[in-house]
Write a protein that holds these residues in place. Sequence first.
Motif, mmCIF file in Angstrom:
data_model
loop_
_atom_site.group_PDB
_atom_site.id
_atom_site.type_symbol
_atom_site.label_atom_id
_atom_site.label_comp_id
_atom_site.label_asym_id
_atom_site.label_seq_id
_atom_site.Cartn_x
_atom_site.Cartn_y
_atom_site.Cartn_z
ATOM 1 N N ALA A 27 -39.291 122.955 57.865
ATOM 2 C CA ALA A 27 -40.565 122.519 58.238
ATOM 3 C C ALA A 27 -40.574 121.156 58.055
ATOM 4 C CB ALA A 27 -41.690 123.242 57.651
ATOM 5 N N LYS A 28 -41.322 120.449 58.904
ATOM 6 C CA LYS A 28 -41.707 119.246 58.890
ATOM 7 C C LYS A 28 -42.640 118.906 57.653
ATOM 8 C CE LYS A 28 -40.932 118.080 63.766
ATOM 9 N NZ LYS A 28 -41.582 117.360 65.023
ATOM 10 N N ASP A 31 -46.326 118.750 58.600
ATOM 11 C CA ASP A 31 -46.929 120.256 58.855
ATOM 12 C C ASP A 31 -47.260 120.765 57.645
ATOM 13 O OD1 ASP A 31 -47.710 122.324 59.831
ATOM 14 O OD2 ASP A 31 -45.624 123.056 60.273
ATOM 15 N N SER A 147 -43.563 124.562 62.014
ATOM 16 C CA SER A 147 -42.470 123.804 62.457
ATOM 17 C C SER A 147 -41.250 124.352 61.784
ATOM 18 C CB SER A 147 -42.809 122.295 61.861
ATOM 19 O OG SER A 147 -42.867 122.265 60.491
ATOM 20 N N GLY A 148 -41.346 125.398 61.069
ATOM 21 C CA GLY A 148 -40.048 125.721 60.175
ATOM 22 C C GLY A 148 -40.324 126.536 58.838
#
Length: 298
Positions: A27-28, A31, A147-148
């Motif tokens: 993830a970013k 985020d 985002s992940g």
Amino acid sequence: MRSLESSVPHRLGRRTNFIPALEGKPAKWADVIESVSDAQKRASLAKSVVSTTLVRDPDGRPIVTTADVDVMAQLTPDQLFAVRRPASHKGMRNYISRVTVPSQAHDSRAVWCESFNELSHLRDLLITMQPTQVSTQPLRLEWVFASGVRSHVPDFLLRVDGGKTMLVDVTTRSKLDDPRLRSILQLTRATAETIGWEYEVRTELPPQRVRNLNFVHAGRRDVRQDRSSAARLLRQARRPIDVERASQLLGGGSLGYLRLWDLIAHGLAHIPLDEPIDIDSRVSSDRPAGGGSWLVNL
């Protein structure tokens, strides 16, 4: 809980991992930081967490499993193997070690510490909290963001008096300046509270306390004494008593001192750990109150 194929240990730089690599793109961080700063999103992430663990099957062999919040609430440190292990490497700056810890399911158990900082804190917890079960690097917490994914492996899981379970992370003050780490630790706290565990973030201990912990921990030895009876003897003694007087009550001479250090090392007697130890140091039967400059409230 879902069982997975048992992982083959694989070396990744400074650690040997015993569970499969995390699936999905990271993830970013923008985020992650934004989501954790929002109380509602943080609570939702904590409730939806999944962990990957290495648990003991009925035959005593490790198997890789996944667990949600409800299953994690039933886990105990004695059930868990470390999901990773520190490995020595050229140029390493860390001090890695193994420590013998209490267990209710095994005659004896040793766990890994990934740094000298972790070792000092584990010794502090063994003396001040008297846990009945301890696991290090006990599980990998995994959260899914827009985002992940991001994950975190806490340092200790302990079972303490009254059946309470405590999750512990050890870090340094300087690292807490990183908003990425602060976000992960804040999310870990929310996750622990959702599971029903207590949670502590610990930073460097004062140098004097570390020296005292090392000295006292060296006193964990079999001196052929009935620890319960010896602790009772000190409790019944006329107050206050110091190190010299306590050693005399326990037989006097070098054996009396050995017996006293053994009691202190097992948390059955207590002395101030933040000041130099000498024969005038006060000995108490009361567990020291919690709190300290090394505890961080995120």
